[in-house]
Enzyme design. Structure first.
Site, PDB file in Angstrom:
ATOM      1  N   HIS A   1      16.717  56.973  49.692  1.00 53.84           N
ATOM      2  CA  HIS A   1      15.620  57.871  50.045  1.00 53.84           C
ATOM      3  C   HIS A   1      16.130  59.285  50.278  1.00 53.84           C
ATOM      4  O   HIS A   1      15.391  60.248  50.118  1.00 53.84           O
ATOM      5  CB  HIS A   1      14.825  57.305  51.219  1.00 53.84           C
ATOM      6  CG  HIS A   1      14.014  56.127  50.795  1.00 53.84           C
ATOM      7  ND1 HIS A   1      14.440  54.832  50.951  1.00 53.84           N
ATOM      8  CD2 HIS A   1      12.839  56.061  50.115  1.00 53.84           C
ATOM      9  CE1 HIS A   1      13.546  54.015  50.425  1.00 53.84           C
ATOM     10  NE2 HIS A   1      12.570  54.729  49.913  1.00 53.84           N
TER      11      HIS A   1
ATOM     12  N   GLU B   1       6.830  45.669  44.049  1.00 53.13           N
ATOM     13  CA  GLU B   1       8.238  46.078  44.129  1.00 53.13           C
ATOM     14  C   GLU B   1       9.163  44.938  44.542  1.00 53.13           C
ATOM     15  O   GLU B   1      10.337  45.168  44.805  1.00 53.13           O
ATOM     16  CB  GLU B   1       8.423  47.318  45.003  1.00 53.13           C
ATOM     17  CG  GLU B   1       7.610  47.374  46.254  1.00 53.13           C
ATOM     18  CD  GLU B   1       7.675  48.723  46.974  1.00 53.13           C
ATOM     19  OE1 GLU B   1       8.438  49.613  46.583  1.00 53.13           O
ATOM     20  OE2 GLU B   1       6.949  48.850  47.979  1.00 53.13           O
TER      21      GLU B   1
ATOM     22  N   ASP C   1      12.613  49.722  44.242  1.00 52.16           N
ATOM     23  CA  ASP C   1      12.858  48.491  44.988  1.00 52.16           C
ATOM     24  C   ASP C   1      12.882  47.272  44.075  1.00 52.16           C
ATOM     25  O   ASP C   1      13.646  46.337  44.305  1.00 52.16           O
ATOM     26  CB  ASP C   1      11.804  48.305  46.086  1.00 52.16           C
ATOM     27  CG  ASP C   1      12.175  49.097  47.323  1.00 52.16           C
ATOM     28  OD1 ASP C   1      13.348  49.024  47.742  1.00 52.16           O
ATOM     29  OD2 ASP C   1      11.315  49.813  47.859  1.00 52.16           O
TER      30      ASP C   1
ATOM     31  N   CYS D   1       5.342  54.212  39.647  1.00 47.94           N
ATOM     32  CA  CYS D   1       5.708  55.367  40.485  1.00 47.94           C
ATOM     33  C   CYS D   1       7.182  55.370  40.888  1.00 47.94           C
ATOM     34  O   CYS D   1       7.624  56.253  41.612  1.00 47.94           O
ATOM     35  CB  CYS D   1       4.823  55.439  41.725  1.00 47.94           C
ATOM     36  SG  CYS D   1       5.056  54.069  42.840  1.00 47.94           S
TER      37      CYS D   1
HETATM   38  C1  PEP Z   1       9.838  52.202  44.736  1.00 45.46           C
HETATM   39  O1  PEP Z   1      10.390  51.335  45.417  1.00 45.46           O
HETATM   40  O2  PEP Z   1       9.949  52.284  43.503  1.00 45.46           O
HETATM   41  C2  PEP Z   1       9.022  53.240  45.384  1.00 45.46           C
HETATM   42  C3  PEP Z   1       8.325  54.105  44.665  1.00 45.46           C
HETATM   43  O3  PEP Z   1       9.051  53.287  46.746  1.00 45.46           O
HETATM   44  P1  PEP Z   1      10.264  53.944  47.573  1.00 45.46           P
HETATM   45  O4  PEP Z   1      11.176  54.653  46.613  1.00 45.46           O
HETATM   46  O5  PEP Z   1       9.659  54.877  48.553  1.00 45.46           O
HETATM   47  O6  PEP Z   1      10.894  52.757  48.221  1.00 45.46           O
HETATM   48 MG    MG Z   2       9.822  51.079  47.477  1.00 44.35          MG
END
Ligand code: PEP
Ligand code: MG
Length: 581
Positions: A191, A433, A457, A504
């Site tokens: 993140h 995910e 994820d 996403c």
């Molecule tokens: C993902 O896991 O692809 C996602 C978009 O969520 P994050 O990156 O915030 O875990």
């Molecule tokens: Mg995620």
């Protein structure tokens, strides 16, 4: 000049003075003294030296009495270094003649000494180097003491070099002053990496140990395109990178011209291109670049940037700001995805051995219902102001989805009773995910209005590879055939059930991979705002039948390596300007 390789996480090039943050979070700025402050600063230096010497002596006596003189001698050696005349003279000279601050003079001199030991390349000498770093840390502790400043309070442009930056620390970086950053640890899909992209700061992580090779104030280059950093670059390298910065500017200016045009492929297929955001202020760049809505609003950053737990009003303000600015475009608000690497100012659960498998995301919200309800109330209130859609993260079982929806229904009832307006037809979706969600996708699709595939994820949980760990970064492969099969299964089920699906995860923002997604049938992508122009350019340059053919070929391959190479070759043939520098 030293060039080092790490993992690229946010593109662009930064050239500037290093601000080194060591393990304990000390900032060692290169600060110059006013001429009339030199005497006082030398005095401060002497006091710090004395205080550290007293500490070491205390440790020596205590250890010697408990374990014997042999062990006490370790500290005697520290004392010898600290009192070494030549070293002391060098430090004082930097303060007296060059007007360096004592912190900077100490750090620069001791690091130079330590480096000499490290270069001797033996375990024994490496230990001596660690002793010197220890002394540096102790001196800085006394010198900086309460004057340790927050990264958010910078006043001049720097390149931040740190052992690690947590997502909460990264969230507080001010792009006006932080030109770029590089860290020793961290993975490409962490993140911290995602925030760097959101803030549009060139960044490289997972460098391995390098902080001992650099002093605050040294000139460094962070090459976010190739995941490289260059310490003490020579003139020729600086000139080459300055040219690259110019090229970046020209290309992004050219791509920005696409803002008003649709993301329509050569054969006329319209792709919905939305943006992923972490902070409300990012909507300005989403609008400027022509995003068709927000496909993922990571609301947990409201917690990560704050020193106090956000109130319902704080949530409401943030969401209304985003939904009002997006003027009728839809905004997908994801409920809190706290936990694992994203913790707020106070932990919400016990310390965990496997945080990514632990009390994270929707699980954490369902165990902290008051916190969850506070957020849901704010989202619902903001839904009266524009087109909001609500999405639950990390759903693994039907029970979780039903529990989350049940809390939402309760909150809706409360608001209705209180006469507070909200959108009663609010669309409710979930992220896909974890592989379990894909295995049960046909059932999930009966109970949601839309799904969004979170590949960041999904890759981590499919391949059992921590997205945040540089030591397994080579195993984290977004286009592994197993992951592609899971995406494919989700798309097919969603098409059958006629449920809207978008992607996403970061896969959507990589042109070569986005091309594959179009071939798989994806018609909605959500990407970091900075990547909208590139992905729009991609969509406008390819045709769906060509992408489908590429997908067919890729699915015959058995390894991520082959697929990656193939996709990059195809991209080079079709849209060469989108191949990274
Ligand atoms: C993902 O896991 O692809 C996602 C978009 O969520 P994050 O990156 O915030 O875990
Ligand atoms: Mg995620």
């Amino acid at each position: 000049m030293i060039a080092l390789q790490g993992i690229s996480v946010s593109s662009g090039v930064a050239i500037g003075e290093a601000l080194v943050i060591d393990y304990e979070g000390f900032r060692i700025p290169r600060r110059f003294l006013m001429r009339d402050a030199v005497d006082d600063e030398l005095q401060r230096l002497s006091s710090a030296m004395e205080a550290v010497a007293e500490d070491i002596e205390r440790n020596r006596v205590s250890i010697a009495s408990q374990l014997g003189e042999k062990y006490g001698a370790i500290f005697a050696a520290h004392l010898q270094v600290l009192r070494d005349e030549r070293l002391n003279n060098e430090i004082r000279h930097l303060v007296l003649e060059r007007h360096y601050s004592p912190e900077y003079a100490v750090s620069r001199t001791l690091r130079r000494y330590a480096k000499v030991f490290l270069e001797l390349d033996s375990a024994h000498h490496a230990e001596r180097a660690q002793d010197i770093f220890d002394i540096e840390r102790s001196l800085l502790y006394y010198l900086l003491g309460l004057r340790r400043e927050e990264l958010s309070h910078l006043t001049s442009p720097v390149v931040v070099l740190a052992h690690n930056l947590r997502p909460s620390e990264t969230a507080k970086l001010n792009p006006e002053f932080v030109l770029g950053f590089a860290t020793e640890i961290g993975g490409g899909l962490s993140h911290t990496a995602i925030v760097a992209k959101g803030l549009e700061i060139p960044a490289v992580v997972g460098m391995g140990e390098f902080l001992t090779d650099v002093s605050g104030g040294d000139l460094v280059i962070v090459d976010g395109d190739h995941g490289r950093i260059i310490l003490q670059p020579d003139e020729e390298t600086i000139a080459r990178y300055r040219h690259e910065v110019e090229e970046h500017r020209t290309i992004s200016a050219r791509l920005d011209e696409l803002a008003e045009l649709p993301a329509q492929t050569q054969d006329g297929t319209l792709i919905r291109l939305a943006a992923n955001i972490e902070f409300p202020h990012e909507v300005a760049s989403c609008i400027q670049r022509g995003a068709e809505g927000i496909g993922l609003y990571r609301t947990e950053f409201l917690y990560l940037g704050a020193s106090e737990e956000p109130t319902e009003e704080d949530h409401f303000q943030a969401y209304s700001q985003v939904v009002s600015a997006m003027k009728g475009h839809s905004v997908v608000i994801r409920t809190l995805d706290l936990g694992a690497d994203k913790m707020g100012h106070k932990p919400l659960g016990e310390e965990e051995h496997n945080p990514f498998l632990g009390l994270r995301s929707i699980r954490l919200s369902l165990k902290n219902v008051t916190l969850f309800r506070t957020q849901l109330r704010a989202i619902l209130r903001a839904s009266a102001l524009g087109q909001i859609e609500l999405m639950f993260p990390l759903i693994s079982t039907m029970v979780e989805l039903r529990q989350a929806k049940s809390v939402l229904n309760d909150v809706m009832e409360d608001l209705a009773e209180e006469g507070i307006p909200f959108d009663a037809d609010l669309k409710v979706g979930m992220m896909v995910e974890v592989p379990a969600a894909v295995m049960m996708i046909d059932r999930f699709l009966r109970e949601v209005d839309f799904v969004s595939i979170g590949t960041n994820d999904l890759v981590q949980y499919t391949l059992a590879v921590d997205r945040d760990n540089k030591d397994v970064a080579d195993l984290y492969q977004t286009v592994d055939p197993s992951v592609l099969r899971l995406i494919d299964a989700t798309l097919k089920s969603a098409a059958e059930a006629d449920v809207f699906v978008s992607v996403c995860g970061e896969i959507s923002g990589q042109p070569a991979f986005a091309m594959l997604l179009l071939g798989m049938g994806v018609r909605a992508l959500s990407v970091p705002p900075s990547l909208i122009p590139e992905i729009k350019k991609l969509c406008r340059s390819v045709s769906v039948p060509d992408c489908e053919a590429i997908y067919q070929c890729a699915m015959d391959m058995e390894t991520a390596g082959e697929i990656k190479t193939y996709l990059h070759e195809e991209l080079r043939k079709t849209v060469p300007e989108l191949v990274p520098f």
